[in-house]
Write a protein that holds these residues in place. Sequence first.
Motif, PDB file in Angstrom:
ATOM      1  N   GLY A   1       0.806  -1.217   0.000  1.00 40.10           N
ATOM      2  CA  GLY A   1       0.000   0.000   0.000  1.00 40.10           C
ATOM      3  C   GLY A   1       0.836   1.263   0.000  1.00 40.10           C
ATOM      4  N   SER A   2       2.018   1.202   0.620  1.00 48.28           N
ATOM      5  CA  SER A   2       2.902   2.368   0.631  1.00 48.28           C
ATOM      6  C   SER A   2       3.386   2.710  -0.773  1.00 48.28           C
ATOM      7  N   ILE A   3       3.574   1.688  -1.597  1.00 47.72           N
ATOM      8  CA  ILE A   3       3.954   1.928  -2.995  1.00 47.72           C
ATOM      9  C   ILE A   3       2.817   2.663  -3.720  1.00 47.72           C
ATOM     10  N   TYR A   4       1.581   2.175  -3.513  1.00 48.28           N
ATOM     11  CA  TYR A   4       0.437   2.865  -4.112  1.00 48.28           C
ATOM     12  C   TYR A   4       0.347   4.294  -3.575  1.00 48.28           C
ATOM     13  N   ALA A   5       0.659   4.450  -2.274  1.00 53.72           N
ATOM     14  CA  ALA A   5       0.477   5.742  -1.617  1.00 53.72           C
ATOM     15  C   ALA A   5       1.400   6.815  -2.187  1.00 53.72           C
ATOM     16  N   LEU A   6       2.631   6.446  -2.531  1.00 52.83           N
ATOM     17  CA  LEU A   6       3.562   7.455  -3.029  1.00 52.83           C
ATOM     18  C   LEU A   6       3.085   8.054  -4.349  1.00 52.83           C
ATOM     19  N   LEU A   7       2.559   7.204  -5.228  1.00 53.85           N
ATOM     20  CA  LEU A   7       1.999   7.742  -6.475  1.00 53.85           C
ATOM     21  C   LEU A   7       0.692   8.489  -6.218  1.00 53.85           C
ATOM     22  N   ALA A   8      -0.102   7.975  -5.272  1.00 58.88           N
ATOM     23  CA  ALA A   8      -1.355   8.655  -4.929  1.00 58.88           C
ATOM     24  C   ALA A   8      -1.076  10.049  -4.370  1.00 58.88           C
ATOM     25  N   LEU A   9      -0.018  10.189  -3.565  1.00 61.78           N
ATOM     26  CA  LEU A   9       0.340  11.496  -3.034  1.00 61.78           C
ATOM     27  C   LEU A   9       0.725  12.461  -4.154  1.00 61.78           C
ATOM     28  N   ALA A  10       1.433  11.952  -5.162  1.00 59.99           N
ATOM     29  CA  ALA A  10       1.788  12.796  -6.299  1.00 59.99           C
ATOM     30  C   ALA A  10       0.534  13.248  -7.050  1.00 59.99           C
TER      31      ALA A  10
ATOM     32  N   ALA B   1      18.152  12.089  -9.392  1.00 54.73           N
ATOM     33  CA  ALA B   1      16.950  11.868 -10.198  1.00 54.73           C
ATOM     34  C   ALA B   1      15.771  12.674  -9.660  1.00 54.73           C
ATOM     35  N   VAL B   2      15.657  12.782  -8.336  1.00 53.09           N
ATOM     36  CA  VAL B   2      14.568  13.551  -7.730  1.00 53.09           C
ATOM     37  C   VAL B   2      14.696  15.028  -8.092  1.00 53.09           C
ATOM     38  N   VAL B   3      15.922  15.564  -8.000  1.00 50.56           N
ATOM     39  CA  VAL B   3      16.141  16.967  -8.365  1.00 50.56           C
ATOM     40  C   VAL B   3      15.842  17.184  -9.850  1.00 50.56           C
ATOM     41  N   GLY B   4      16.333  16.277 -10.689  1.00 53.58           N
ATOM     42  CA  GLY B   4      16.046  16.389 -12.111  1.00 53.58           C
ATOM     43  C   GLY B   4      14.563  16.269 -12.414  1.00 53.58           C
ATOM     44  N   SER B   5      13.864  15.427 -11.662  1.00 53.11           N
ATOM     45  CA  SER B   5      12.423  15.251 -11.875  1.00 53.11           C
ATOM     46  C   SER B   5      11.652  16.513 -11.533  1.00 53.11           C
ATOM     47  N   PHE B   6      12.099  17.210 -10.491  1.00 54.61           N
ATOM     48  CA  PHE B   6      11.450  18.475 -10.142  1.00 54.61           C
ATOM     49  C   PHE B   6      11.541  19.451 -11.313  1.00 54.61           C
ATOM     50  N   VAL B   7      12.725  19.569 -11.886  1.00 54.68           N
ATOM     51  CA  VAL B   7      12.922  20.463 -13.026  1.00 54.68           C
ATOM     52  C   VAL B   7      12.090  19.997 -14.221  1.00 54.68           C
ATOM     53  N   PHE B   8      12.085  18.686 -14.452  1.00 49.71           N
ATOM     54  CA  PHE B   8      11.328  18.142 -15.584  1.00 49.71           C
ATOM     55  C   PHE B   8       9.832  18.374 -15.407  1.00 49.71           C
TER      56      PHE B   8
ATOM     57  N   ILE C   1       5.622  24.851  -9.585  1.00 51.24           N
ATOM     58  CA  ILE C   1       6.131  24.220  -8.364  1.00 51.24           C
ATOM     59  C   ILE C   1       5.317  22.982  -8.025  1.00 51.24           C
ATOM     60  N   GLY C   2       4.000  23.077  -8.187  1.00 52.34           N
ATOM     61  CA  GLY C   2       3.148  21.920  -7.895  1.00 52.34           C
ATOM     62  C   GLY C   2       3.492  20.722  -8.758  1.00 52.34           C
ATOM     63  N   TRP C   3       3.639  20.945 -10.058  1.00 50.15           N
ATOM     64  CA  TRP C   3       4.007  19.856 -10.962  1.00 50.15           C
ATOM     65  C   TRP C   3       5.417  19.355 -10.674  1.00 50.15           C
ATOM     66  N   GLY C   4       6.325  20.258 -10.343  1.00 49.60           N
ATOM     67  CA  GLY C   4       7.682  19.846 -10.027  1.00 49.60           C
ATOM     68  C   GLY C   4       7.745  18.981  -8.786  1.00 49.60           C
ATOM     69  N   LEU C   5       7.022  19.365  -7.741  1.00 51.33           N
ATOM     70  CA  LEU C   5       7.004  18.568  -6.512  1.00 51.33           C
ATOM     71  C   LEU C   5       6.384  17.194  -6.759  1.00 51.33           C
ATOM     72  N   ALA C   6       5.315  17.157  -7.557  1.00 49.73           N
ATOM     73  CA  ALA C   6       4.673  15.873  -7.847  1.00 49.73           C
ATOM     74  C   ALA C   6       5.608  14.958  -8.626  1.00 49.73           C
ATOM     75  N   ALA C   7       6.345  15.515  -9.586  1.00 47.69           N
ATOM     76  CA  ALA C   7       7.292  14.702 -10.355  1.00 47.69           C
ATOM     77  C   ALA C   7       8.412  14.181  -9.462  1.00 47.69           C
ATOM     78  N   ALA C   8       8.899  15.025  -8.549  1.00 45.67           N
ATOM     79  CA  ALA C   8       9.949  14.588  -7.624  1.00 45.67           C
ATOM     80  C   ALA C   8       9.442  13.474  -6.718  1.00 45.67           C
ATOM     81  N   LEU C   9       8.205  13.605  -6.266  1.00 50.76           N
ATOM     82  CA  LEU C   9       7.611  12.572  -5.422  1.00 50.76           C
ATOM     83  C   LEU C   9       7.439  11.273  -6.195  1.00 50.76           C
ATOM     84  N   GLY C  10       7.048  11.375  -7.456  1.00 52.09           N
ATOM     85  CA  GLY C  10       6.941  10.179  -8.289  1.00 52.09           C
ATOM     86  C   GLY C  10       8.274   9.485  -8.469  1.00 52.09           C
ATOM     87  N   ALA C  11       9.360  10.267  -8.559  1.00 52.72           N
ATOM     88  CA  ALA C  11      10.698   9.675  -8.674  1.00 52.72           C
ATOM     89  C   ALA C  11      11.045   8.855  -7.443  1.00 52.72           C
TER      90      ALA C  11
END
Length: 293
Positions: free
Chosen positions: A15-24, A67-74, A190-200
């Motif tokens: 469930g924690s795996i599902y949760a990380l994407l759900a949080l994004a 990868a997390v930092v790059g994902s935020f930028v992406f 910023i919202g999209w960047g944070l979500a992408a970083a969380l997805g990473a």
Amino acid sequence: MERFVQLVVDGLATGSIYALLALAIVLVHRATGLINFAQGSMAVFSTYVAFAFVQSGLPVWLAIVCAVVGSFVFGAFVERVVIRRFEGGSHDVAVVVTVGLFVLLAGLSGTIWSYNHREFPSLFPLESVSVGGAHVGLRNLGTIVVTILVMGLLQLLFLKTKLGLALRAVSGAPTSAALSGIPVGRMLMIGWGLAAALGAVGGALVAPKLFLTPSMLDFVLVYALAAAILGGLDSPVGAVVAAWFIGVAENLAGGYIPFIGDDLKIAVPMALMFLILVIRPQGLFGRKQVVRV
């Protein structure tokens, strides 16, 4: 009792795996009002970037950080270049655009890194510890702890910081927020960047349990969307609780109901989710919207 504890802990880890994407998904929704169907493919792309860093010789933890930092930028780039062109129009059109991004990024990942299965190193040790007589892997415990930390940080962000309040204001009333001096465009980025970083982060935790492929998170995204909707699309805590509920419910059903087994265990939490949403359409922790007419 040992079997019960084992099933519950394994369900919490799943469930924690599902949760990380759900949080994004919740993060993008609270910032922009959209549901991002490309969240899974964005996370996979970021995981491939982390994998490339690992292959270049970086330690796995440093590769994930890069990868997390790059994902935020992406993520900020995607919002600025692609999504913003459709944000002023119908939400349905913007959602279709995210579906197109999902297909594009999945194909791009396969083109660059191929569709072969690859092994991704684990951030946590592979040893296990005894909890209530059950053997629980440190990797599972690490995933649960990371999920709790991320949930707490997001809750603090939205409720206790000016940035979080600005993100909520932009999502609820962008015109009023702009008139109040809030830089709406910057908040959306910023919202999209944070979500992408969380997805990473989610992708890096999922990949060691599965083989890294462009379609690695396709099925996980279905669970994540279910968790986000069940918990309430405006509640990080609700998304995590709902994801844990789905993970534990399907594990217990598969373990204790003979005719269900592994093939039909997903039907149990989905049926319970349907019943809950009939009674409470806004989700477990969602808020009712009051519209003046």
